[in-house]
Design a protein around this motif. Structure first.
Motif, PDB file in Angstrom:
ATOM      1  N   VAL A 156       4.184   1.550   6.681  1.00 54.73           N
ATOM      2  CA  VAL A 156       3.529   2.308   5.296  1.00 54.73           C
ATOM      3  C   VAL A 156       3.102   3.583   6.084  1.00 54.73           C
ATOM      4  O   VAL A 156       2.654   3.889   7.128  1.00 54.73           O
ATOM      5  CB  VAL A 156       2.491   1.556   4.987  1.00 54.73           C
ATOM      6  N   PRO A 157       2.940   4.668   5.123  1.00 53.79           N
ATOM      7  CA  PRO A 157       2.639   6.110   5.843  1.00 53.79           C
ATOM      8  C   PRO A 157       1.157   5.754   6.214  1.00 53.79           C
ATOM      9  O   PRO A 157       0.449   5.069   5.818  1.00 53.79           O
ATOM     10  CB  PRO A 157       2.979   6.867   4.426  1.00 53.79           C
ATOM     11  N   VAL A 158       0.904   6.783   7.108  1.00 50.46           N
ATOM     12  CA  VAL A 158      -0.440   6.697   7.841  1.00 50.46           C
ATOM     13  C   VAL A 158      -1.010   8.342   7.646  1.00 50.46           C
ATOM     14  O   VAL A 158      -0.421   9.072   7.965  1.00 50.46           O
ATOM     15  CB  VAL A 158      -0.780   6.519   9.201  1.00 50.46           C
ATOM     16  N   VAL A 210       4.987   9.464   8.192  1.00 48.69           N
ATOM     17  CA  VAL A 210       5.844   8.722   7.281  1.00 48.69           C
ATOM     18  C   VAL A 210       7.033   8.040   7.959  1.00 48.69           C
ATOM     19  O   VAL A 210       7.881   8.448   8.321  1.00 48.69           O
ATOM     20  CB  VAL A 210       6.276   9.708   6.024  1.00 48.69           C
ATOM     21  N   PRO A 211       6.885   6.564   7.927  1.00 49.37           N
ATOM     22  CA  PRO A 211       8.238   5.890   8.196  1.00 49.37           C
ATOM     23  C   PRO A 211       9.011   6.093   7.232  1.00 49.37           C
ATOM     24  O   PRO A 211       8.950   5.739   6.188  1.00 49.37           O
ATOM     25  CB  PRO A 211       7.528   4.283   8.438  1.00 49.37           C
ATOM     26  N   GLY A 212      10.287   6.392   8.045  1.00 45.70           N
ATOM     27  CA  GLY A 212      11.441   6.370   6.932  1.00 45.70           C
ATOM     28  C   GLY A 212      11.728   5.106   6.318  1.00 45.70           C
ATOM     29  O   GLY A 212      11.956   4.037   6.878  1.00 45.70           O
ATOM     30  N   LEU A 233       0.132   3.274  13.644  1.00 49.71           N
ATOM     31  CA  LEU A 233       1.208   3.864  13.200  1.00 49.71           C
ATOM     32  C   LEU A 233       2.766   3.242  13.920  1.00 49.71           C
ATOM     33  O   LEU A 233       3.726   2.951  13.501  1.00 49.71           O
ATOM     34  CB  LEU A 233       1.374   5.296  13.458  1.00 49.71           C
ATOM     35  N   ARG A 234       2.457   2.689  15.221  1.00 46.97           N
ATOM     36  CA  ARG A 234       3.787   2.095  15.788  1.00 46.97           C
ATOM     37  C   ARG A 234       4.105   0.582  15.118  1.00 46.97           C
ATOM     38  O   ARG A 234       5.100   0.391  15.025  1.00 46.97           O
ATOM     39  CB  ARG A 234       3.320   1.669  17.153  1.00 46.97           C
ATOM     40  N   ALA A 238       0.849  -1.268  -0.045  1.00 45.35           N
ATOM     41  CA  ALA A 238       0.130  -0.013  -0.011  1.00 45.35           C
ATOM     42  C   ALA A 238       0.786   1.309  -0.066  1.00 45.35           C
ATOM     43  O   ALA A 238       1.885   1.350   0.706  1.00 45.35           O
ATOM     44  CB  ALA A 238      -1.016  -0.091   1.279  1.00 45.35           C
ATOM     45  N   SER A 239       0.472   2.280  -0.788  1.00 48.92           N
ATOM     46  CA  SER A 239       1.020   3.527  -0.654  1.00 48.92           C
ATOM     47  C   SER A 239       0.881   4.568   0.540  1.00 48.92           C
ATOM     48  O   SER A 239       1.690   5.029   1.122  1.00 48.92           O
ATOM     49  CB  SER A 239       0.768   4.338  -1.647  1.00 48.92           C
TER      50      SER A 239
END
Length: 307
Positions: free
Chosen positions: A156-158, A303-305, A151-152, A125-126
């Motif tokens: 994937v970005p949330v 956004v997770p790196g 998020l944790r 997923a984007s």
């Protein structure tokens, strides 16, 4: 010398973040304002090139204690609850003005945060679109705490939105510490902006000051480091014509300072990066991102790196 001076923005780790997979809109089908979620899903799909898919997660009922034993819940009961959620999602997407009956719907059994994160990664997923349910709940299940927990877990970005999320943000504030994650947050946020929008890159400097000569030298060095870093990043963003990019430096505690600036400037969206380096970091992932998401009154893109 400030540590910021050693951040190589041209390094491979800061290459543009490529996202093109499906946009997962997470809801239980009982949202008070599903149009906000669905509009955010449409925006993300148009911005990133994916397709919208609805995902619900039904948490299995725990077993019932009976003396020293635990009586398991019949599988048929969980399946009935899963089917009921599917019907709720189908009804919601059919009734909402922003919904599309052609969107595929999936309802899974499991822990919502962990299952959503795993499903998003499995599908490539984007972004995962969820609700912020603190003040005006978008849904009964997918509120702020579930969004934080997702998020944790997520790689994937949330994108967490409230009921007033616009069709396309006209002003986005990005919390920038020049890490890979924060640079990639700026890249994705830029793609969500309206064609004539404004992107503000905000760096929060520490409020701490000290009269010593060493501190004065460090602080002056820090100040000289920031402008070229901002300029280098602005050049890497490949900003479309019509969009304005400005840079701001403020002092204070990162999350409150960033949110205060966003509120004062009437931003529609705050974008931040998150970092994971250890098990402990995974538990408290991106304290800044967590505090922003928990207290923001506007939409948040976390956004997770990705190296």
């Amino acid at each position: 010398m400030s540590a910021l001076a050693n951040v190589p923005l041209s390094a491979p780790g800061h290459a543009p973040l490529v996202v093109s997979g499906p946009v997962l809109v997470a809801t239980d089908g009982m949202a008070v304002s599903p149009d906000a979620l669905f509009n955010a899903g449409r925006l993300a799909a148009a911005s990133f090139g994916g397709a919208v898919e609805l995902v619900g997660v039904c948490e299995p009922m725990p077993g019932v204690a009976a003396g020293m034993d635990v009586l398991p819940v019949p599988a048929e009961l969980d399946e009935a609850r899963r089917a009921a959620m599917f019907d709720d999602l189908r009804r919601s997407v059919n009734v909402a003005a922003a919904g599309d009956p052609a969107w595929p719907i999936t309802v899974l059994l499991g822990s919502p945060p962990r299952t959503l994160a795993r499903e998003a990664e499995r599908r490539g997923a984007s972004v995962v679109v969820m609700g912020i349910g603190r003040h005006n709940p978008l849904d009964r299940l997918f509120g702020t705490e579930t969004t934080l927990a997702t998020l944790r877990e997520s790689r994937v970005p949330v994108l967490a939105v409230g009921p007033n999320f616009p069709a396309a943000p006209s002003h986005v504030v990005v919390g920038l510490d020049f890490s890979v994650a924060s640079v990639q947050a700026a890249q994705l946020a830029l793609r969500l902006l309206s064609p004539d929008g404004r992107l503000t890159l905000v760096h929060v400097r520490p409020r701490f000051e000290h009269p010593s000569a060493d501190w004065q030298v460090w602080d002056a060095d820090y100040s000289r480091t920031l402008p070229p870093l901002f300029e280098q990043l602005a050049q890497q963003l490949d900003v479309p014509a019509g969009i304005t990019v400005d840079t701001v430096t403020v002092r204070g505690d990162p999350a409150p300072a960033l949110l205060a600036f966003a509120q004062q400037s009437n931003a529609d969206l705050v974008a931040v990066g998150t970092q994971r380096h250890s098990f402990f970091e995974r538990l408290v992932v991106g304290s800044v991102a967590t505090r922003v998401l928990r207290t923001a009154r506007v939409a948040v893109l976390a956004v997770p790196g990705r190296g």
